[in-house]
Scaffold this active site. Sequence first.
Site, short mmCIF file in Angstrom:
data_model
loop_
_atom_site.label_atom_id
_atom_site.label_comp_id
_atom_site.label_asym_id
_atom_site.label_seq_id
_atom_site.Cartn_x
_atom_site.Cartn_y
_atom_site.Cartn_z
CG PHE A 96 -1.62 -1.32 1.45
CD1 PHE A 96 -2.26 -2.00 0.43
CD2 PHE A 96 -1.58 -1.91 2.69
CE1 PHE A 96 -2.85 -3.23 0.64
CE2 PHE A 96 -2.17 -3.15 2.92
CZ PHE A 96 -2.80 -3.81 1.89
CB CYS A 97 2.39 3.47 -1.61
SG CYS A 97 2.56 3.00 -3.35
CB ALA A 98 2.31 2.59 3.91
#
Length: 453
Positions: A375-377
Site C-alpha cells: 500500500f505504498c507504506a
Amino acid sequence: MSVSTAAADQSLCTPLPVLGRDVTVPLVTGGEVTYAALDYAASAPALQRVWDDVAAYAPYYGSVHRGAGYLSQLSTDLFENSRVTVAEFFGCRADDQVIFTRSTTDSLNLLAAVLPADCEVFVFETEHHASLLPWRDARVTYLNAPRTPGEAVRTLESALADRDPYGPALVCVTGASNVTGELWPVRELAAAAHAHGARIVLDAAQLAPHHPVDIQDLDVDWVAFSGHKLYAPFGSGVLAGRADWLQASEPYLAGGGASRKVARRADGGVDVEWHDSAARHEAGSPNVIGVYSIASACKALTEAGFDSLVAREQYLIGKVRDGLAAVPEVKVLSLFGDDAPRVGVISFVVDGWNSSHFAAALSAEYGIGVRDGLFCAHPLVRTLLGSDPQSQGECGAPEAAPGEKSLNAIRVSFGAGTPDEHVERFVRAVTELVRDGARWNYRTEDGRCVPAV
C-alpha cells in the site's frame, strides 16, 4: 458503534450516488455480478453529483486568466470560486493560500521545494510514501511507529526537544492511516509541534473523504489532499495553508501564470517578477475540470452532512470488523488497538493464504475489488507484519505462488457510496474462502495472482 446498535438506528443516511454503482463484471465461475468497489483508499468512485456538475460545465470550457472572451472569463470565475469553496471546506484562515496541484504527492513535493534553508523535517515511519519521501533536500528525522496516540505525541515532543541546531522545522503527519484507517491525534501533535517552534502539515488524503477537516480547529499550518480520494476524478489536489514560506521561495514550476512581469536585460538575460499569490506555484494551464470537480465534491459532502456520513460509515466498519472477527484465521492489522477510532480502511492477513491469491479470488469469484500489497507504506506494513521495516519491497504483490506466504496484506476500504450489500458480500466471501478454499485455480503472472485459464 456496534452492528446491532447501528442497524437499529433508522436515521442512517443512504449511500451517496456514485459512478459505477450498476456496473456488472464477469465471474470465473460463470455469470455476472454487480461490482463491489471496496478500494476507496486508492481511488474513490466519483460522486454522481460531481460528474453531473462537470458535464454541465464542459461545453463552456475555456482558458483561465488569459482570455477576454466570455468562456474564458466564465472559466476563470469558476476556477477562482472553486478556490474559495475549498478554503471554506477546510476552514482556512483569511491569509491562507489554496494552491491547486496534481495530487497529495504533488502537494507535499511542492511544500518540500519551498522549505527554508536548514529546515529539519520530522516524519513517522508509518506515513504513506507521499508523506515519507518528498523531503530529499532537507534534514529528515524518521520517527519509529508509535503504539498509542499518546506515544506518538511523546515521541514527537522528545525528537523536537533534542534537535540541534534549533532552526526551522516541519512535522508531517497523516490524519488517518491508509493501511489501518486509524485516526491520528492531529490536534495534539500540532500543539506539540508549535510548542517547540515547528510547523506541521497534515496529509488529509484518507481523512478528508471521511471526516470534516478544519485547519483552524486542528491548528495545522498546511493541509494536503487529493481529489481522486474525495470522490472527484481528473487528477487534481490541493495544498492549503500559510503563505509566507510559499511566497519566499522560487516557484515550484517556472512558466506562464507564475510570472507577473518578464523583461530582457541589456546583457541578454531575463528578469522575472513572480506572483505572490497562489499563482506563483500554479504555472502552466491548470486542470480546470479537476479543480471544479474538487469544489463540487466539497459542496456535495457538506450538503450531505458529515454527521450522517460518519454515522453510516461507522455502521459499515462495525459490519466488516464483526464479520472478520468471526473468522479465527483472519488477523486485522492495527497500531493503536481494536478500540482506536478509525475510518473505513481495514487491512488484514489470512493464515494459510498468500494475500495476492486471496485478493484475486475475491475479484474473480465474487466480483469484489480490494487492494493487496504494501500500500505504498512499506515500513508501516512490514512493522505490522512483524518483519524488518528497513527491508525493501514492492508496492504490488511479490513473486509468491498461491498458498505461499508473502509479506503483504489485503486492504478493504469503503465510504459514502458503499451500499450494505457490498460489505455483506465481502464478509460472506472471506468466510467462504477461508472455510472452503478457492473454487478456481490461480497462477502467478508478472508478479500478480490471476485466474488460470
